[in-house]
Design an enzyme around this catalytic site. Structure first.
Site, short mmCIF file in Angstrom:
data_model
loop_
_atom_site.label_atom_id
_atom_site.label_comp_id
_atom_site.label_asym_id
_atom_site.label_seq_id
_atom_site.Cartn_x
_atom_site.Cartn_y
_atom_site.Cartn_z
N HIS A 484 0.98 -1.13 0.42
CA HIS A 484 -0.07 0.21 -0.06
C HIS A 484 0.85 1.14 0.07
O HIS A 484 1.07 2.44 -0.58
CB HIS A 484 -0.64 -0.07 1.24
N GLU A 485 1.59 1.38 0.92
CA GLU A 485 2.46 2.61 0.77
C GLU A 485 3.76 2.69 -0.36
O GLU A 485 3.49 3.97 -0.58
CB GLU A 485 3.32 2.87 2.14
#
Length: 695
Positions: A484-485
């Site tokens: 995600h990051e």
């Protein structure tokens, strides 16, 4: 003795001993972290603010009639020194802070707020911007220039440029106070998190805990001077698995309550009065700017447009999620009763019994899965995916130093041409000097105006640090978080725009989560898991049977997860939909709103109000926590484009994704960008199916 007159716009008139006095000659102009000390920051801020003020004054005083170059582009060129100082400072205050930096943060938050208010409300500057805006059709601007002009003009209006003198003064005071309160809120949460540790000094208190968690807790205890013991900290990488595996209900309750009550303790770190004041000030700000509520003000500049549209989506998901959570709670209670626990399921019980139900239903044991999720391998998987989708290559630069020994640095290049794309910093392990959670940020953004500048992007996570010489093992949620990051990081790295204020993640709040949430999908593909999920001891790839179990269990516990998240989003929206919040008791309001929603007693909000940093440590996600769900409507639909193409790395689809989403920044309206990629806007159907909530 001051430095010679610097030609670099980011250099400042400071003593040579201050690193901000000069252009950095480091590789890739990476900040010289080893040279930067807290005593350098405040003088650098003061000099940078003065320089920016002078740059703006020269734009206002420009004798030539306002045009795009001498007004809009000139504002883009101004403030380079301030951006450089802030880029270093605010990343340090989040990821590696100390008392000296926190003191500077408290000092600077009202000062910088005052600075920006003065610029954005300056009548002379706005008159120039407005003059250019009114002539926009006759200026023959390209699409990106027109977008920058429109966003600049709207930014001034939303900042109060059209207000009368008295209202401008009041709005500036509100902004200044909100900045100070947000800083204090964040520091209070960090203090509660870093000061808490449940020290376990008896074997009986470790019942049920798997080896990977014991190792992390032993290291956490040693870091706190408790060698030979084990510590439960409030880092998610420790507290969540402890709540999952510990068979000691009394200890689970003690740790959960500490986790749940961050920012709620009477004394210096109590955030309740801060929340009440912030909600009242935000409501007043919205009314000054002509909006009914703060939610109306914030959402007017987002894809959602209105609080009614947000509530419609949240309640669409809330109803089936609550029904599913009730079914899940009944299953957990039945299991608990079978083990002789006849009381109701409490919030500190849910993860424990949910893991047992998951093991029984899917034979999926987190302790068995974790050795296949080595941090280094998951990083490699994220990089390889970026290579297949976007043609990137990553080379670790072990000769470059970050702001902490744990920080790793990679140069990112175009694989075919070798062209430099940017630097990527990865800071993965929890520590007491770092706030909780995971995020992406930039030490330097991308731009082309005034010469090509490539970005320096950082991902910060809070994974449990392993014993010396042992590999770091992630949970399934940790691995998804890393992807995600890194999706956010790619949004910054791949940015390819002319103007820095439109670059990378500078998009509407409910669009910014699309690149990150979409990127999570690739981790769950067989192509990635079979290649990169190798057992830490045997080196064997993850068995297909285990991948199948993970997939089968993807919608498991989604009632809980969706209720936990959506309740937070609904409470955020409710706070900021108040027209008259004076005399607000935040916890009473939170309780009343949850009662109105019919919040299950067995579940708490993912972020309770006194530690809801997304919403109260700044304006970022205020009235905007819904945006993860709004973006999830798009990410579920967007990944289906690859499924429909029959290849999760389909080159044509990936090319459109890069062009219209990851590289485009805020150069066009978000709805238009998504439509150019997908051919249409999405409906919530794919979201409900993804979460297993479809009828």
């Amino acid at each position: 003795m001051t430095a010679p007159e610097a030609t670099a716009p980011e250099a400042l008139d400071l003593p040579e001993s201050n690193p901000f006095s000069r252009a950095w000659e480091t590789p890739f102009k990476l900040p010289p972290f080893a040279e930067i000390a807290p005593e350098h920051i405040r003088p650098a801020f003061d000099a940078a603010l003065a320089k920016h003020k002078a740059e703006i004054a020269s734009i206002i005083a420009e004798p030539a009639k306002p045009d795009f170059a001498n007004t809009i582009e000139a504002m883009e060129q101004a403030g380079r020194a301030l951006s450089r100082v802030g880029g270093v400072f605010y990343n340090l205050t989040g990821a590696h802070t100390n008392e000296a930096l926190q003191a500077i943060e408290r000092e600077m938050s009202p000062i910088t707020s005052r600075h920006w208010s003065a610029i954005m409300m300056d009548a002379g500057l706005f008159a120039r911007v407005e003059r250019v805006y009114e002539r926009r059709e006759a200026l023959h601007l390209d699409a990106e220039q027109l977008r920058l002009l429109e966003r600049s003009y709207k930014g001034f209006v939303r900042s109060g440029a059209r207000l009368g003198p008295g209202d401008k003064t009041r709005l500036a005071a509100i902004n200044e106070r909100l900045a100070a309160l947000g800083t204090q809120f964040s520091q209070n949460v960090l203090k509660d998190e870093s000061s808490y540790a449940l020290i376990l000094d008896e074997e009986a208190k470790l019942a049920g805990l798997p080896p990977f968690l014991l190792a992390a807790m032993a290291r956490a205890a040693a870091d706190r001077g408790q060698e030979g013991k084990h510590a439960v900290t409030l880092s998610r990488s420790i507290i969540e698995p402890f709540l999952t595996f510990s068979t000691r209900r009394d200890l689970r309750e003690e740790a959960f309550i500490a986790w749940s009550k961050r920012g709620e303790h009477a004394g210096k770190t109590d955030n309740r009065a801060i929340v009440a004041e912030m909600v009242a000030l935000r409501a007043e700000k919205a009314k000054l700017l002509g909006f009914r509520t703060f939610a109306h003000f914030k959402l007017d500049d987002c894809m959602a447009k209105t609080p009614e549209n947000v509530r419609e989506l949240l309640e669409l998901v809330w109803k089936p999620a609550k029904a599913r959570a009730a079914e899940e709670a009944a299953n957990l209670a039945a299991l608990a009763q079978g083990e002789g626990e006849n009381g109701p399921i409490r919030p500190w019980d849910w993860r424990h019994y949910a893991e047992k139900v998951r093991q029984q239903t899917y034979a999926l044991d987190e302790a068995v899965l974790k050795p296949y999720l080595q941090l280094d391998r998951i990083i490699a998987a994220a990089f390889d995916t970026a290579g297949k989708l976007f043609g990137l290559a990553f080379e670790e630069m072990t000769d470059l130093a970050g702001y902490h020994p744990d920080v790793r640095i990679w140069e990112v290049k175009e694989a075919r041409s070798g062209r430099h794309i940017g630097l990527f910093l990865g800071d993965y392990f929890a520590r007491s000097s770092k706030r909780s959670g995971a995020w992406m940020s930039a030490f330097r953004g991308q731009r082309k105006l005034g010469g090509e500048v490539r970005p320096i992007i950082v991902n910060v996570c809070n994974f449990a640090k392993p014993e010396e010489g042992k590999p770091a093992l992630l949970s399934l949620d940790d691995a998804r978080t890393l992807f995600h990051e890194f999706g956010h990081a790619l949004h910054g790295l791949l940015s390819d725009v002319t103007y820095g204020s439109l670059a990378g993640t500078s998009v509407s709040r409910d669009f910014v989560e699309l690149p990150s949430q979409l990127y999570e999908h690739w981790f769950m593909t067989e192509e990635v898991m079979q290649r990169f999920c190798l057992h830490a001891e045997t080196g064997e790839p993850i068995p297909q049977a285990l991948i199948d179990k993970i997939r089968q269990a993807q919608t498991f516990n989604q009632g809980f997860a969706t209720v936990e998240y959506t309740s937070s989003a609904l409470v955020d929206l409710a706070f900021h939909s108040l027209e008259k919040p004076e005399g607000l008791d935040p916890l009473a309001f939170e309780a009343a709103e949850l009662a109105r929603l019919g919040m299950p007693a067995e579940i708490t909000m993912r972020h309770r109000t006194p530690h809801f940093t997304h919403v109260f440590s700044g304006d970022g996600y205020s009235a905007g926590y819904y945006s993860y769900l709004w973006s999830e409507v798009m990410d579920a639909d967007a990944f289906n484009a690859f499924i429909e193409a029959g290849d999760v790395f389909a080159p044509e689809v990936a090319g459109k994704l890069k062009r219209y989403i990851y590289s485009a920044g805020d150069t066009r309206d978000a709805a238009e960008a998504y439509t150019l990629f997908r051919g249409r806007l999405p409906t919530p159907d794919a979201l409900l199916e993804k979460r297993g909530l479809a009828a």
